[in-house]
Design a protein around this motif. Structure first.
Motif, PDB file in Angstrom:
ATOM      1  N   GLN A 183      13.248 -26.525 -59.112  1.00  0.00           N
ATOM      2  CA  GLN A 183      14.111 -27.040 -58.070  1.00  0.00           C
ATOM      3  C   GLN A 183      13.910 -26.296 -56.745  1.00  0.00           C
ATOM      4  N   LEU A 184      13.992 -27.037 -55.647  1.00  0.00           N
ATOM      5  CA  LEU A 184      13.934 -26.425 -54.328  1.00  0.00           C
ATOM      6  C   LEU A 184      15.192 -25.591 -54.100  1.00  0.00           C
ATOM      7  N   ARG A 185      15.050 -24.510 -53.330  1.00  0.00           N
ATOM      8  CA  ARG A 185      16.207 -23.653 -53.077  1.00  0.00           C
ATOM      9  C   ARG A 185      15.963 -22.814 -51.832  1.00  0.00           C
ATOM     10  N   LYS A 186      16.954 -22.000 -51.486  1.00  0.00           N
ATOM     11  CA  LYS A 186      16.839 -21.065 -50.372  1.00  0.00           C
ATOM     12  C   LYS A 186      16.493 -19.684 -50.921  1.00  0.00           C
ATOM     13  N   TYR A 187      15.675 -18.943 -50.149  1.00  0.00           N
ATOM     14  CA  TYR A 187      15.309 -17.582 -50.516  1.00  0.00           C
ATOM     15  C   TYR A 187      15.564 -16.667 -49.324  1.00  0.00           C
ATOM     16  N   PRO A 188      15.946 -15.418 -49.582  1.00  0.00           N
ATOM     17  CA  PRO A 188      16.193 -14.505 -48.459  1.00  0.00           C
ATOM     18  C   PRO A 188      14.926 -14.132 -47.696  1.00  0.00           C
ATOM     19  N   SER A 189      13.756 -14.255 -48.348  1.00  0.00           N
ATOM     20  CA  SER A 189      12.504 -13.901 -47.677  1.00  0.00           C
ATOM     21  C   SER A 189      11.337 -14.607 -48.352  1.00  0.00           C
ATOM     22  N   ILE A 190      10.200 -14.555 -47.690  1.00  0.00           N
ATOM     23  CA  ILE A 190       8.980 -15.120 -48.267  1.00  0.00           C
ATOM     24  C   ILE A 190       8.605 -14.377 -49.548  1.00  0.00           C
ATOM     25  N   SER A 211      -0.389  -7.569 -48.291  1.00  0.00           N
ATOM     26  CA  SER A 211      -0.470  -7.966 -46.881  1.00  0.00           C
ATOM     27  C   SER A 211      -0.540  -6.745 -45.967  1.00  0.00           C
ATOM     28  N   SER A 212      -1.142  -6.957 -44.806  1.00  0.00           N
ATOM     29  CA  SER A 212      -1.236  -5.892 -43.812  1.00  0.00           C
ATOM     30  C   SER A 212       0.152  -5.616 -43.218  1.00  0.00           C
ATOM     31  N   PRO A 213       0.361  -4.461 -42.593  1.00  0.00           N
ATOM     32  CA  PRO A 213       1.667  -4.172 -41.968  1.00  0.00           C
ATOM     33  C   PRO A 213       2.096  -5.249 -40.966  1.00  0.00           C
ATOM     34  N   GLU A 214       1.124  -5.783 -40.234  1.00  0.00           N
ATOM     35  CA  GLU A 214       1.451  -6.835 -39.259  1.00  0.00           C
ATOM     36  C   GLU A 214       1.949  -8.098 -39.963  1.00  0.00           C
ATOM     37  N   GLU A 215       1.289  -8.447 -41.083  1.00  0.00           N
ATOM     38  CA  GLU A 215       1.706  -9.634 -41.839  1.00  0.00           C
ATOM     39  C   GLU A 215       3.078  -9.430 -42.465  1.00  0.00           C
ATOM     40  N   VAL A 216       3.332  -8.217 -42.986  1.00  0.00           N
ATOM     41  CA  VAL A 216       4.641  -7.921 -43.571  1.00  0.00           C
ATOM     42  C   VAL A 216       5.733  -8.049 -42.532  1.00  0.00           C
ATOM     43  N   ARG A 217       5.468  -7.539 -41.337  1.00  0.00           N
ATOM     44  CA  ARG A 217       6.441  -7.636 -40.250  1.00  0.00           C
ATOM     45  C   ARG A 217       6.706  -9.100 -39.892  1.00  0.00           C
ATOM     46  N   TYR A 219       6.382 -11.672 -41.929  1.00  0.00           N
ATOM     47  CA  TYR A 219       7.153 -12.268 -43.018  1.00  0.00           C
ATOM     48  C   TYR A 219       8.629 -11.897 -42.901  1.00  0.00           C
ATOM     49  N   MET A 220       8.902 -10.627 -42.580  1.00  0.00           N
ATOM     50  CA  MET A 220      10.285 -10.175 -42.498  1.00  0.00           C
ATOM     51  C   MET A 220      10.996 -10.824 -41.306  1.00  0.00           C
ATOM     52  N   ALA A 222      10.423 -13.709 -40.178  1.00  0.00           N
ATOM     53  CA  ALA A 222      10.634 -15.133 -40.448  1.00  0.00           C
ATOM     54  C   ALA A 222      11.994 -15.399 -41.088  1.00  0.00           C
ATOM     55  N   GLY A 223      12.567 -14.379 -41.716  1.00  0.00           N
ATOM     56  CA  GLY A 223      13.897 -14.542 -42.308  1.00  0.00           C
ATOM     57  C   GLY A 223      13.869 -15.353 -43.594  1.00  0.00           C
ATOM     58  N   GLU A 224      14.986 -16.057 -43.844  1.00  0.00           N
ATOM     59  CA  GLU A 224      15.107 -16.791 -45.106  1.00  0.00           C
ATOM     60  C   GLU A 224      14.205 -18.020 -45.131  1.00  0.00           C
ATOM     61  N   VAL A 225      13.867 -18.443 -46.333  1.00  0.00           N
ATOM     62  CA  VAL A 225      13.052 -19.640 -46.547  1.00  0.00           C
ATOM     63  C   VAL A 225      13.942 -20.707 -47.176  1.00  0.00           C
ATOM     64  N   ASP A 226      14.115 -21.811 -46.469  1.00  0.00           N
ATOM     65  CA  ASP A 226      14.955 -22.912 -46.964  1.00  0.00           C
ATOM     66  C   ASP A 226      14.045 -24.082 -47.319  1.00  0.00           C
ATOM     67  N   GLU A 227      13.659 -24.163 -48.583  1.00  0.00           N
ATOM     68  CA  GLU A 227      12.735 -25.209 -49.019  1.00  0.00           C
ATOM     69  C   GLU A 227      13.346 -26.600 -48.879  1.00  0.00           C
ATOM     70  N   ILE A 228      14.627 -26.724 -49.125  1.00  0.00           N
ATOM     71  CA  ILE A 228      15.302 -28.029 -49.032  1.00  0.00           C
ATOM     72  C   ILE A 228      15.243 -28.547 -47.611  1.00  0.00           C
TER      73      ILE A 228
END
Length: 286
Positions: A183-190, A211-217, A219-220, A222-228
């Motif tokens: 099921q699709l859902r919300k996540y706090p992060s990638i 991931s590199s430090p730049e990629e981690v930053r 991702y963070m 970007a915040g939550e991921v709302d698939e719905i």
């Protein structure tokens, strides 16, 4: 496409040109038998050929030249269904090669390095035709289109557009991931999304952790991921200018108008069969 004929070109010469261009002499014979509109400056034919429907028009240009246009109206099989709803039980894909051989998905896919979908086609499949056999409440139908036919609006091959469109419809309608049925859902992060979807020991999650430090930053930030919400936005983009389909109609009446084949499709009944054939196509990826 358009082709210009010089003044004085006879009708028989035009028919001969159509025959050579389309490579369907039977089609041209039917054109002569089925012409249905004759205007002052325009001649129009509607032709059914091997389950495909064409509209061929001839008109006079500004300098008296004859302009020919050939329009592929639909991909066949459902001309008599009209506004009735199609309930699909099974879909089978076959491929007619340029040498006339008919191949299964597995046989046809051997010509590709990375799978049939979403990659450049090798020259060996040029002029191949997709044969889509559909079993439904209207019996058995076969639809045809060129494998290398491009979808002008989407900018890629028609077969890829159909797969992308119906994968999206399945995901939105079921509110679940197409591949896993989770099921699709919300996540706090990638990070949490990838771990939940693929597992803590998966290569996908390991790739995120590496991931590199730049990629981690990134991702963070970007915040939550709302698939719905993401799927809803994608569907909204797809049907934004659609005069047949809407969220309300798909939810309330559980039908979707397939513009490429000009037919209403019952979503509850048809989506399992559609998912099955798409999964079979996706299984060719290396």
């Amino acid at each position: 496409m358009q082709t210009f004929f010089p003044n004085g070109t006879s009708y028989s010469q035009i028919v001969d040109w159509m025959s050579k261009c389309l490579k369907y002499k039977e089609l041209v014979k039917e054109v002569l038998l089925k012409r249905n509109t004759l205007g002052k400056n325009r001649l129009t034919f509607k032709v059914d050929y091997n389950g495909m429907r064409f509209k061929i028009g001839l008109k006079k240009g500004p300098n008296g030249e004859l302009i020919n246009s050939i329009q592929f109206i639909n991909y066949g099989g459902f001309n008599h269904v009209n506004d009735q709803v199609l309930k699909i039980d099974k879909i089978e894909l076959r491929f007619k090669c340029r040498d006339g051989r008919i191949q299964s998905i597995e046989e046809f896919s051997r010509q590709f390095e990375r799978g049939i979908l979403f990659f450049e086609h090798p020259e060996t499949v040029n002029d191949s035709v997709v044969i889509m056999d559909i079993v439904s409440n209207y019996g058995s139908h076969s639809c045809y289109f060129k494998f290398d036919r491009m979808d002008i609006d989407m900018g890629h091959y028609l077969i890829d557009e159909l797969v992308a469109k119906w994968s999206l419809i399945w995901t939105w309608y079921n509110q679940a991931h197409f591949d896993s049925n989770k099921q699709l859902r919300k996540y706090p992060s990638i990070f949490e999304m990838v771990k939940s979807r693929f597992g803590e020991t998966s290569k996908e999650y390991e790739a995120v952790l590496d991931s590199s430090p730049e990629e981690v930053r990134m991702y963070m930030d970007a915040g939550e991921v709302d698939e719905i919400d993401d799927i809803h936005k994608n569907m909204d983009w797809m049907i934004e200018f659609d005069n047949k389909n809407s969220f309300e109609k798909m939810r309330r009446e559980k039908i979707y108008f397939e513009h490429d084949f000009q037919v209403w499709v019952d979503l509850d009944h048809s989506l399992p069969a559609i998912r099955e054939i798409i999964s079979e196509l996706e299984g060719t990826e290396n």
